[in-house]
Design a protein around this motif. Structure first.
Motif, PDB file in Angstrom:
ATOM      1  N   MET A 108       0.885  -3.557 -12.074  1.00 33.49           N
ATOM      2  CA  MET A 108      -0.386  -3.859 -12.732  1.00 33.49           C
ATOM      3  C   MET A 108      -0.227  -3.616 -14.230  1.00 33.49           C
ATOM      4  SD  MET A 108      -2.915  -2.001  -9.960  1.00 33.49           S
ATOM      5  CE  MET A 108      -4.407  -2.467 -10.846  1.00 33.49           C
ATOM      6  N   ASP A 109      -0.826  -4.506 -15.048  1.00 38.66           N
ATOM      7  CA  ASP A 109      -0.692  -4.334 -16.496  1.00 38.66           C
ATOM      8  C   ASP A 109      -1.711  -3.365 -17.075  1.00 38.66           C
ATOM      9  OD1 ASP A 109      -3.046  -5.743 -16.477  1.00 38.66           O
ATOM     10  OD2 ASP A 109      -2.274  -7.515 -17.500  1.00 38.66           O
ATOM     11  N   SER A 110      -2.631  -2.873 -16.238  1.00 35.36           N
ATOM     12  CA  SER A 110      -3.614  -1.887 -16.667  1.00 35.36           C
ATOM     13  C   SER A 110      -4.012  -1.042 -15.469  1.00 35.36           C
ATOM     14  CB  SER A 110      -4.855  -2.575 -17.252  1.00 35.36           C
ATOM     15  OG  SER A 110      -5.891  -1.626 -17.474  1.00 35.36           O
ATOM     16  N   LEU A 111      -4.328   0.231 -15.714  1.00 39.57           N
ATOM     17  CA  LEU A 111      -4.722   1.125 -14.623  1.00 39.57           C
ATOM     18  C   LEU A 111      -6.231   1.331 -14.571  1.00 39.57           C
ATOM     19  CD1 LEU A 111      -1.949   3.853 -15.009  1.00 39.57           C
ATOM     20  CD2 LEU A 111      -1.938   1.806 -13.582  1.00 39.57           C
ATOM     21  N   SER A 112      -6.985   0.627 -15.433  1.00 43.65           N
ATOM     22  CA  SER A 112      -8.433   0.841 -15.481  1.00 43.65           C
ATOM     23  C   SER A 112      -9.139   0.551 -14.159  1.00 43.65           C
ATOM     24  CB  SER A 112      -9.056   0.003 -16.605  1.00 43.65           C
ATOM     25  OG  SER A 112      -8.755  -1.365 -16.432  1.00 43.65           O
ATOM     26  N   PRO A 113      -8.724  -0.474 -13.356  1.00 45.38           N
ATOM     27  CA  PRO A 113      -9.430  -0.689 -12.081  1.00 45.38           C
ATOM     28  C   PRO A 113      -9.297   0.472 -11.113  1.00 45.38           C
ATOM     29  CG  PRO A 113      -8.187  -2.643 -12.698  1.00 45.38           C
ATOM     30  CD  PRO A 113      -7.753  -1.542 -13.613  1.00 45.38           C
ATOM     31  N   LEU A 114      -8.227   1.259 -11.219  1.00 42.77           N
ATOM     32  CA  LEU A 114      -8.028   2.366 -10.284  1.00 42.77           C
ATOM     33  C   LEU A 114      -9.046   3.473 -10.506  1.00 42.77           C
ATOM     34  CD1 LEU A 114      -4.140   2.666 -10.262  1.00 42.77           C
ATOM     35  CD2 LEU A 114      -5.610   1.431  -8.681  1.00 42.77           C
ATOM     36  N   GLY A 115      -9.661   3.508 -11.678  1.00 39.76           N
ATOM     37  CA  GLY A 115     -10.631   4.556 -11.946  1.00 39.76           C
ATOM     38  C   GLY A 115     -12.011   4.248 -11.426  1.00 39.76           C
ATOM     39  N   GLY A 116     -12.278   2.964 -11.059  1.00 38.82           N
ATOM     40  CA  GLY A 116     -13.615   2.592 -10.637  1.00 38.82           C
ATOM     41  C   GLY A 116     -14.031   3.177  -9.306  1.00 38.82           C
ATOM     42  N   GLY A 117     -13.125   3.194  -8.324  1.00 34.63           N
ATOM     43  CA  GLY A 117     -13.495   3.679  -7.005  1.00 34.63           C
ATOM     44  C   GLY A 117     -12.889   5.009  -6.662  1.00 34.63           C
ATOM     45  N   GLY A 118     -12.277   5.688  -7.629  1.00 35.96           N
ATOM     46  CA  GLY A 118     -11.667   6.987  -7.349  1.00 35.96           C
ATOM     47  C   GLY A 118     -10.236   6.833  -6.857  1.00 35.96           C
ATOM     48  N   ILE A 119      -9.533   7.948  -6.816  1.00 35.86           N
ATOM     49  CA  ILE A 119      -8.129   7.949  -6.423  1.00 35.86           C
ATOM     50  C   ILE A 119      -8.023   8.488  -5.003  1.00 35.86           C
ATOM     51  CG2 ILE A 119      -5.837   8.801  -7.026  1.00 35.86           C
ATOM     52  CD1 ILE A 119      -6.985   9.318  -9.849  1.00 35.86           C
ATOM     53  N   PRO A 120      -7.299   7.794  -4.118  1.00 33.86           N
ATOM     54  CA  PRO A 120      -7.155   8.308  -2.753  1.00 33.86           C
ATOM     55  C   PRO A 120      -6.417   9.642  -2.751  1.00 33.86           C
ATOM     56  CG  PRO A 120      -5.668   6.466  -3.129  1.00 33.86           C
ATOM     57  CD  PRO A 120      -6.580   6.523  -4.317  1.00 33.86           C
ATOM     58  N   SER A 121      -6.829  10.530  -1.850  1.00 32.06           N
ATOM     59  CA  SER A 121      -6.193  11.838  -1.753  1.00 32.06           C
ATOM     60  C   SER A 121      -4.881  11.738  -1.010  1.00 32.06           C
ATOM     61  CB  SER A 121      -7.124  12.809  -1.027  1.00 32.06           C
ATOM     62  OG  SER A 121      -7.270  12.407   0.329  1.00 32.06           O
ATOM     63  N   LEU A 122      -4.067  12.801  -1.126  1.00 30.13           N
ATOM     64  CA  LEU A 122      -2.800  12.834  -0.403  1.00 30.13           C
ATOM     65  C   LEU A 122      -3.026  12.781   1.103  1.00 30.13           C
ATOM     66  CD1 LEU A 122      -0.816  15.453  -2.524  1.00 30.13           C
ATOM     67  CD2 LEU A 122      -0.301  13.022  -2.290  1.00 30.13           C
ATOM     68  N   ASP A 123      -4.107  13.396   1.574  1.00 29.55           N
ATOM     69  CA  ASP A 123      -4.414  13.347   3.003  1.00 29.55           C
ATOM     70  C   ASP A 123      -4.639  11.921   3.480  1.00 29.55           C
ATOM     71  OD1 ASP A 123      -4.196  16.073   3.284  1.00 29.55           O
ATOM     72  OD2 ASP A 123      -6.336  16.453   2.960  1.00 29.55           O
ATOM     73  N   GLU A 124      -5.185  11.079   2.594  1.00 29.48           N
ATOM     74  CA  GLU A 124      -5.406   9.673   2.944  1.00 29.48           C
ATOM     75  C   GLU A 124      -4.131   8.863   2.848  1.00 29.48           C
ATOM     76  OE1 GLU A 124      -9.916   8.774   1.499  1.00 29.48           O
ATOM     77  OE2 GLU A 124      -8.475   9.247  -0.086  1.00 29.48           O
ATOM     78  N   ILE A 125      -3.234   9.253   1.940  1.00 31.25           N
ATOM     79  CA  ILE A 125      -2.017   8.484   1.709  1.00 31.25           C
ATOM     80  C   ILE A 125      -0.938   8.792   2.734  1.00 31.25           C
ATOM     81  CG2 ILE A 125      -0.114   8.138   0.074  1.00 31.25           C
ATOM     82  CD1 ILE A 125      -2.084   8.509  -2.171  1.00 31.25           C
ATOM     83  N   ARG A 126      -0.854  10.049   3.204  1.00 36.51           N
ATOM     84  CA  ARG A 126       0.250  10.449   4.096  1.00 36.51           C
ATOM     85  C   ARG A 126       0.373   9.574   5.345  1.00 36.51           C
ATOM     86  NH1 ARG A 126      -1.861  15.661   3.179  1.00 36.51           N
ATOM     87  NH2 ARG A 126      -0.820  16.701   1.439  1.00 36.51           N
ATOM     88  N   PRO A 127      -0.731   9.291   6.070  1.00 36.12           N
ATOM     89  CA  PRO A 127      -0.573   8.450   7.266  1.00 36.12           C
ATOM     90  C   PRO A 127       0.005   7.080   6.964  1.00 36.12           C
ATOM     91  CG  PRO A 127      -2.708   9.551   7.266  1.00 36.12           C
ATOM     92  CD  PRO A 127      -2.104   9.790   5.911  1.00 36.12           C
ATOM     93  N   LEU A 128      -0.411   6.480   5.834  1.00 38.88           N
ATOM     94  CA  LEU A 128       0.131   5.180   5.451  1.00 38.88           C
ATOM     95  C   LEU A 128       1.622   5.293   5.149  1.00 38.88           C
ATOM     96  CD1 LEU A 128      -0.112   2.206   4.603  1.00 38.88           C
ATOM     97  CD2 LEU A 128      -0.777   2.998   2.339  1.00 38.88           C
ATOM     98  N   ALA A 129       2.012   6.336   4.402  1.00 38.38           N
ATOM     99  CA  ALA A 129       3.417   6.528   4.058  1.00 38.38           C
ATOM    100  C   ALA A 129       4.270   6.696   5.315  1.00 38.38           C
ATOM    101  CB  ALA A 129       3.568   7.738   3.144  1.00 38.38           C
ATOM    102  N   GLU A 130       3.780   7.468   6.279  1.00 38.18           N
ATOM    103  CA  GLU A 130       4.525   7.680   7.517  1.00 38.18           C
ATOM    104  C   GLU A 130       4.630   6.389   8.320  1.00 38.18           C
ATOM    105  OE1 GLU A 130       2.673  10.872   9.594  1.00 38.18           O
ATOM    106  OE2 GLU A 130       3.074  12.355   8.015  1.00 38.18           O
ATOM    107  N   MET A 131       3.556   5.603   8.345  1.00 40.52           N
ATOM    108  CA  MET A 131       3.588   4.340   9.073  1.00 40.52           C
ATOM    109  C   MET A 131       4.603   3.380   8.466  1.00 40.52           C
ATOM    110  SD  MET A 131       2.425   0.942   8.894  1.00 40.52           S
ATOM    111  CE  MET A 131       1.003   0.933   7.799  1.00 40.52           C
ATOM    112  N   LEU A 132       4.616   3.296   7.121  1.00 42.24           N
ATOM    113  CA  LEU A 132       5.582   2.433   6.451  1.00 42.24           C
ATOM    114  C   LEU A 132       7.015   2.884   6.725  1.00 42.24           C
ATOM    115  CD1 LEU A 132       3.793   1.974   3.007  1.00 42.24           C
ATOM    116  CD2 LEU A 132       4.107   0.232   4.751  1.00 42.24           C
ATOM    117  N   ALA A 133       7.236   4.199   6.677  1.00 44.40           N
ATOM    118  CA  ALA A 133       8.571   4.727   6.932  1.00 44.40           C
ATOM    119  C   ALA A 133       9.018   4.387   8.350  1.00 44.40           C
ATOM    120  CB  ALA A 133       8.592   6.239   6.713  1.00 44.40           C
ATOM    121  N   GLY A 134       8.074   4.433   9.307  1.00 42.89           N
ATOM    122  CA  GLY A 134       8.407   4.104  10.678  1.00 42.89           C
ATOM    123  C   GLY A 134       8.822   2.654  10.857  1.00 42.89           C
TER     124      GLY A 134
END
Length: 289
Positions: A37-63
């Protein structure tokens, strides 16, 4: 473990209410996907996902043997999935499958998250995750309405080109930002097209958040040839030598229930509550093309 391969070559853009445009891309030719992305401003509109939210996705991708890297203008922000995460980062992320990027790329996001800006959330809403929604096929999703905020879904007209005339360049595109957009050859029109009547047609944004084509000259295509016509995504408007197509993102389209589509598949459709009218409607298209 099944083998997966992703071939992705996608360019995208996001326009906020102020008219600021953020552009990005997603590329992959194997198991590694890079989203830039050429700008990070859209990421600030809805908040940043927490690590607890990201971990399941990361594990699924790794699988699945896949990895996804998100990059901003200052470099890599985070990589998820089948990645080589340093031991020092695992103490923070508590995951083998999350690799943090450059500190300079992470700082702007953290600052935006702390501001908790009151900006309009991303459309579609909030987080860009999951980045690979099609990896898991058997997901039960709750049916919701298609009635989003007024004027959302980036309603726009795209100039249509056929295979014989297309030069390989991105077609011309006009965003319908106002309550009325005039089309014709008159210099005062919002969209000036040679060979048409002075004011050949206009598109009105009505009280029900519909975009309605009102012809003044000869209009054909997939719209009504006489009288107002509610526009749906994919509707074609032929005026003289010019052919335009109307598009609006499905999550904001007020078409048939459960998807904003037009037409039909000979299937029964359950009524849907329309908050604009306060009634149950089977089809709120009102004469869709």
């Amino acid at each position: 473990m099944a083998d997966y391969r992703l071939d992705v070559d996608l360019d995208f853009s996001y326009t906020d209410e102020s008219g600021s445009v953020t552009r990005g891309s997603a590329r992959s030719s194997g198991t590694d996907v890079t989203v830039s992305m050429d700008s990070l401003s859209p990421l600030g509109g809805g908040g940043i996902p927490s690590l607890d939210e990201i971990r399941p996705l990361a594990e699924m991708l790794a699988g699945k043997g896949l990895s996804v890297t998100l990059s901003g203008p200052d470099g890599s922000i985070v990589s998820l999935g089948a990645v080589n995460s340093p031991a020092s980062q695992r103490l923070v992320t508590r995951s083998l499958h999350i690799k943090l990027g450059k500190l300079g790329a992470l700082v702007p996001i953290v600052r935006q998250g702390r501001r908790k800006s009151a900006a309009v959330p991303l459309l579609p809403p909030s987080t860009p995750l999951p980045l690979l929604p099609t990896v898991r096929r058997k997901i039960s999703r709750r049916i919701t309405t298609t009635h989003y905020t007024r004027g959302s879904g980036r309603p726009r007209l795209i100039f249509v080109q056929d295979a014989a005339t297309w030069t390989g360049q991105i077609p011309r595109e006009v965003t319908l930002a106002g309550e009325k957009t005039t089309i014709g050859s008159d210099p005062g029109c919002d969209i000036i097209l040679e060979g048409l009547e002075g004011v050949h047609a206009e598109i009105r944004h009505d009280e029900l958040d519909e975009y309605v084509l009102v012809p003044h000259g000869t209009v054909s295509g997939s719209v009504a040839q006489a009288g107002p016509s509610v526009l749906r995504t994919g509707a074609r408007i032929q005026m003289g030598q010019w052919c335009l197509a109307f598009f609006r993102e499905e999550f904001a389209d007020h078409g048939r229930p459960y998807g904003g589509r037009s037409g039909g598949e000979l299937a029964y459709e359950r009524p849907q509550f329309d908050p604009r009218t306060g009634t149950m409607e089977r089809d709120s298209s009102r004469g869709v093309t």
